[in-house]
Write a protein that holds these residues in place. Structure first.
Motif, short mmCIF file in Angstrom:
data_model
loop_
_atom_site.label_atom_id
_atom_site.label_comp_id
_atom_site.label_asym_id
_atom_site.label_seq_id
_atom_site.Cartn_x
_atom_site.Cartn_y
_atom_site.Cartn_z
N ARG B 135 0.81 -1.21 0.00
CA ARG B 135 0.00 0.00 0.00
C ARG B 135 0.85 1.27 0.00
N LEU B 136 2.08 1.13 0.47
CA LEU B 136 2.98 2.29 0.41
C LEU B 136 3.52 2.49 -0.99
N GLY B 137 3.19 1.53 -1.89
CA GLY B 137 3.68 1.65 -3.25
C GLY B 137 5.07 1.07 -3.41
N ALA B 138 5.51 0.30 -2.42
CA ALA B 138 6.87 -0.23 -2.47
C ALA B 138 6.92 -1.53 -3.28
N GLY B 139 5.74 -2.05 -3.65
CA GLY B 139 5.70 -3.33 -4.33
C GLY B 139 6.51 -3.34 -5.62
N ARG B 140 6.34 -2.28 -6.42
CA ARG B 140 7.01 -2.23 -7.71
C ARG B 140 8.53 -2.10 -7.53
N VAL B 141 8.91 -1.24 -6.61
CA VAL B 141 10.33 -1.05 -6.34
C VAL B 141 10.97 -2.35 -5.90
N ALA B 144 11.22 -4.91 -8.68
CA ALA B 144 12.37 -4.68 -9.56
C ALA B 144 13.64 -5.24 -8.94
N LEU B 145 13.67 -5.25 -7.60
CA LEU B 145 14.85 -5.78 -6.92
C LEU B 145 14.78 -7.30 -6.75
N GLY B 146 13.66 -7.85 -7.24
CA GLY B 146 13.53 -9.30 -7.15
C GLY B 146 12.91 -9.79 -5.86
N VAL B 147 12.40 -8.85 -5.05
CA VAL B 147 11.76 -9.26 -3.79
C VAL B 147 10.26 -9.37 -4.02
N ARG B 148 9.71 -10.52 -3.74
CA ARG B 148 8.27 -10.67 -3.91
C ARG B 148 7.58 -10.56 -2.56
N LEU B 149 6.50 -9.78 -2.53
CA LEU B 149 5.78 -9.61 -1.28
C LEU B 149 4.72 -10.69 -1.19
N THR B 150 4.86 -11.57 -0.21
CA THR B 150 3.84 -12.60 -0.03
C THR B 150 2.92 -12.17 1.09
N PRO B 151 1.66 -11.91 0.73
CA PRO B 151 0.73 -11.48 1.77
C PRO B 151 0.39 -12.62 2.72
N LYS B 152 0.13 -12.24 3.98
CA LYS B 152 -0.31 -13.24 4.94
C LYS B 152 -1.74 -12.87 5.30
N ALA B 153 -2.67 -13.72 4.93
CA ALA B 153 -4.07 -13.37 5.12
C ALA B 153 -4.74 -14.34 6.07
N ILE B 154 -5.72 -13.81 6.81
CA ILE B 154 -6.56 -14.72 7.58
C ILE B 154 -7.96 -14.64 7.00
#
Lengths: 415, 418
Positions: B135-141, B144-154
């Motif tokens: 949500r901070l918009g860091a996903g794209r950045v 690009a660095l090869g880090v994937r954000l895996t959400p943790k959901a309940i």
């Protein structure tokens, strides 16, 4: 260090017998940043800046009442409320501001500890790391209540500024006139001092702290009046003591043309009262006030940030349960202490500089407060009335104007 | 699967493809396990917010929202039941994770489409830091660095929202799942919630469940909860608490308020509490409870079991049966086990223990705790100067005396420690 400690302070007041709770609350409100800033102002400008204390007192009361009201009505901390009403991006911004503001104030408190140590010939390379560990342990080992009593007791030594102000035989007519006669010197030094004066009296951290403590107490809207009285009394005493610090330093140092460049200069203002014990008295008071704030600031900062982002928090949670809370709290102490250990750091100047920075950041926090306190969805019928908005928007506007004036003057190379 | 945060603020196009409004909020019924999104709240370019039914819009997987008709021709959705506004009341707010027994903050909400009828259902709550970063918009950045954000959901089914329903009307949500939790777990949850929400949760619990939970929270919180409750309800809850716990709370309240609450409580319960209030907090009297099972020495084991059954019905813990004479003087004790295995016709006076371990009313609470630890008893009878039984101190209360403060202060309330 304000009304939430009422009960505890009343108990200590009863022990001391002669000091009322409000007096101690007010004294505790003046931390290392306040003492250094007020003393420097008295020494450099004499009574010239006293007139600011009236408007500042009103602004302080108004701002604190708004924040207290938000705590009562919403039952939420300031950081949490920002998150819920403005979303992730704005709260990340607000938390960044808070982190910068609070880490600089923490630096000021450790600088205060270093300064107090040096009055007793303890080098800062010993006092600062030692006290950093003590502060860290106080919270982790949950012996905070006892420690807090000791620090408050020590910081009451600064009340001697009131006596010192009288014994310094100031020209009270002059003092009175200066309190009501606005003066303005259009130069960068004066503007900077003005911002620092506001920044040390109305600190961003205080606003977060006050709302959190009131919402945690679960005060009902019906009982809010009592809370408001406490806030007003505490604010009044903070600024009354500030006035006495300015008067006593003005009457002793300013008349002799001495600036507060080192802690012993500020201590000299107590000589009319304490004579040879001035250093001891000032050192103990400064130490108590600094430790008191240093043990609350990192904790309440970590608490606010973790609250806004929903990370586990709480003093009794282990590192694995609340990793961010614990690292943030520890890092704040470690970084502030390390900063003060930079060789040759001029302590008093650094303290005043941090208060200036807080003055610059304050308008940002005030705008968040004003947006929230005027939102009907959040506050229902308890939104601000016109007078409150005029005063608080006025304060915000003046601070922003001062900042712009400073920027312009530094760009143009004036002053 | 889509994120609600990505829909909020999204442009809404009319059939001609012009942007006519933005999405402000999504409405779902509050009481379903995986509720379908019922309506969208839209902010037109000019004018007031308009709520339109979900059936009036089409949402593509890429998050594009379009209206089937002009906004002015689109029917208005009238909220009829308890709707939750996801952006205003859930996103960024606290919710209760019932399975994890904790309070978490909602970083994002996941909705998923049902291909058969085109409806969207609220399925999950993202509570991860990855959700924050996205949500901070860091996903794209980071991408690009090869880090994937895996959400943790309940799962939405496993959580309880805490905010009130539409238009400020209290939801009175069932909180059924919550009521099933252990009182200690409920205590853990309410000590993490914002003050106002604590009261909303407590309102949905019955008196006994509320009393059990309140007994487990920190003394500071107990005090503020009772103080800020309707007096009638507070008195009902205090009645359900063990008398010693009720006395501890009332003793810390303002005297007028304590008197008021006592006068609203049932007479017997109030009398027990009043008696306990007269003792010093730090003495055995201040620590003990008056919930004690007593039998006369002349009763047979069989009769005694009947007496225990009568008296113990309203008590939380029964470990021992105390034998007293007509003047309430303590003669002996026997454990429940000993009572049950005794020959039914034997008089109790013959099977009871006469060497009594006991405390006195004015013993310090540390002394009492020491005796309990030393003799390994589950409860210690407390007698007055003439040997009359006045109450017992149970092992759980003694434990609170021995265990260090920081263990008790496990609740994250740094501000209200006194």
């Amino acid at each position: 260090m304000r009304p939430d400690h009422w009960r505890r302070l009343r108990a200590i007041g009863a022990i001391l017998g002669f000091l009322g709770p409000g007096v101690i609350t007010g004294a505790a409100g003046d931390d290392a940043g306040g003492i250094a800033t007020y003393a420097s102002i008295g020494a450099q400008y004499g009574y010239t800046l006293l007139w600011v204390m009236g408007p500042i007192t009103i602004a302080l009361i108004v701002v604190q009442i708004m924040v207290a009201r938000m705590g009562v009505v919403t039952g939420k901390g300031f950081a949490e409320l920002i998150r819920e009403e403005f979303g992730v991006k704005w709260s990340a911004f607000a938390m960044l501001v808070l982190l910068i503001a609070n880490s600089t104030v923490t630096v000021a408190e450790f600088a205060g500890i270093a300064a107090a140590g040096e009055l007793f010939n303890i080098p800062r390379i010993i006092s600062v790391p030692l006290m950093a560990v003590v502060v860290w342990l106080i919270v982790v080992r949950a012996s905070y209540t006892v420690a807090e009593k000791i620090f408050i007791l020590l910081s009451t030594a600064l009340l001697t500024y009131v006596g010192a102000a009288f014994l310094a035989n100031p020209d009270w007519g002059d003092v009175g006139r200066s309190l009501v006669t606005p003066s303005f010197i259009p130069e960068a030094g004066y503007l900077t001092t003005l911002v620092a004066l506001v920044g040390t009296t109305i600190t961003p951290y205080m606003l977060f702290y006050l709302q959190s403590s009131i919402s945690d107490k679960g005060v009902r809207v019906a009982d809010y009046a009592a809370e408001r009285t406490d806030v007003v009394l505490g604010s009044l005493l903070t600024t009354v003591i500030a006035v006495f610090i300015i008067v006593s330093t003005a009457a002793t140092l300013h008349t002799e043309g001495i600036l507060v460049n080192a802690p012993e200069d500020a201590a000299r203002a107590l000589e009319p009262l304490a004579g040879p014990y001035a250093r001891v008295l000032f050192g103990l008071g400064l130490f108590g006030a600094s430790m008191l704030a240093a043990s609350v600031l990192p904790l309440s900062t970590a608490y606010a940030v973790c609250g806004a982002f929903g990370w586990e928090r709480g003093v009794s949670r282990s590192w694995s349960e609340a990793p961010i809370f614990n690292s943030l709290y520890t890092a704040l102490i470690a970084i502030a202490a390390a900063f003060v250990l930079i060789p040759g750091l001029p302590l008093i100047q650094v303290i005043v500089a941090t208060q200036f920075l807080n003055g610059l950041l304050l308008p940002i926090v005030l705008i968040f407060v004003l947006r929230l306190v005027n939102d009907r969805d959040v506050m229902g019928k308890h939104t601000n009335n016109r007078a409150f908005n005029v005063i608080s928007y006025g304060t915000t506007g003046i601070l922003i104007l001062l900042t712009i004036a400073l920027l312009v003057s530094s760009v143009l190379g004036i002053g | 699967m889509q994120y609600v945060s990505e829909l909020i603020g999204a442009p809404v196009r009319d059939p001609a493809g012009r942007v006519v409004a933005r999405v402000v909020d999504l409405l779902v019924p509050a009481d379903a396990d995986y509720p379908a999104v019922e309506a969208l709240s839209l902010k037109p370019r000019k004018g007031d917010t308009q709520i339109v039914p979900w059936s009036a819009v089409r949402v593509l997987d890429n998050g594009a929202v379009s209206l089937f008709m002009q906004l002015s021709d689109t029917p208005t959705f009238v909220p009829s039941r308890n709707e939750l506004s996801l952006a205003r009341q859930v996103l960024d707010h606290q919710i209760i994770d019932v399975n994890g027994v904790r309070v978490v903050r909602v970083n994002d909400l996941q909705i998923a489409s049902t291909p058969s009828d085109g409806s969207y259902h609220l399925v999950g709550v993202d509570i991860s830091t990855a959700g924050l970063l996205r949500r901070l918009g860091a996903g794209r950045v980071l991408g690009a660095l090869g880090v994937r954000l895996t959400p943790k959901a309940i799962a939405w089914e496993d959580i309880e929202p805490v905010e009130s329903g539409t238009a400020g009307v209290k939801l009175k949500m069932a909180h059924e799942d919550l009521a099933k939790l252990h009182p200690s777990d409920i205590a853990e949850i309410i000590s993490q919630l914002d003050q106002h929400h604590v009261h909303e949760v407590l309102e949905t619990l019955d008196d006994e469940a509320a009393a059990d939970a309140i007994q487990e929270v920190s003394p500071d919180l107990q005090l503020s909860l009772i103080r800020n409750m309707e007096p009638e309800r507070a008195a009902d809850i205090l009645e359900e608490m063990e008398p010693d716990d009720a006395a501890d709370i009332l003793g810390d309240l303002e005297p007028e308020r304590a008197q008021d609450l006592l006068s609203r409580m049932e007479a017997d319960e109030a009398d027990d509490v009043r008696e306990l209030l007269t003792y010093d907090d730090d003495s055995a009297g201040g620590l003990m409870t008056t919930d004690v099972v007593t039998v006369p020495p002349t009763a047979t084991a069989d009769e005694a079991i009947g007496l225990v059954r009568q008296q113990a019905a309203a008590m939380d813990n029964v470990y021992y049966v105390y034998v007293v004479d007509e003047g309430e003087r303590l003669l002996g004790v026997l454990s429940l086990r000993e009572l049950i295995v005794a020959e039914p016709s034997t008089p109790i006076g013959r099977v009871m223990h006469r060497e009594l371990i006991r405390g006195r009313l004015d013993d310090s609470k540390e002394e009492v705790a020491r005796i309990i630890a030393k003799y390994n008893v589950l409860a210690l009878p407390i007698v007055d100067d003439v040997g009359r039984l006045r109450g017992i101190v149970t092992v759980d209360d003694a434990m609170d005396v021995i265990l260090p403060d920081d263990w008790k202060a496990r609740l994250p309330r740094i501000y209200s420690r006194t």
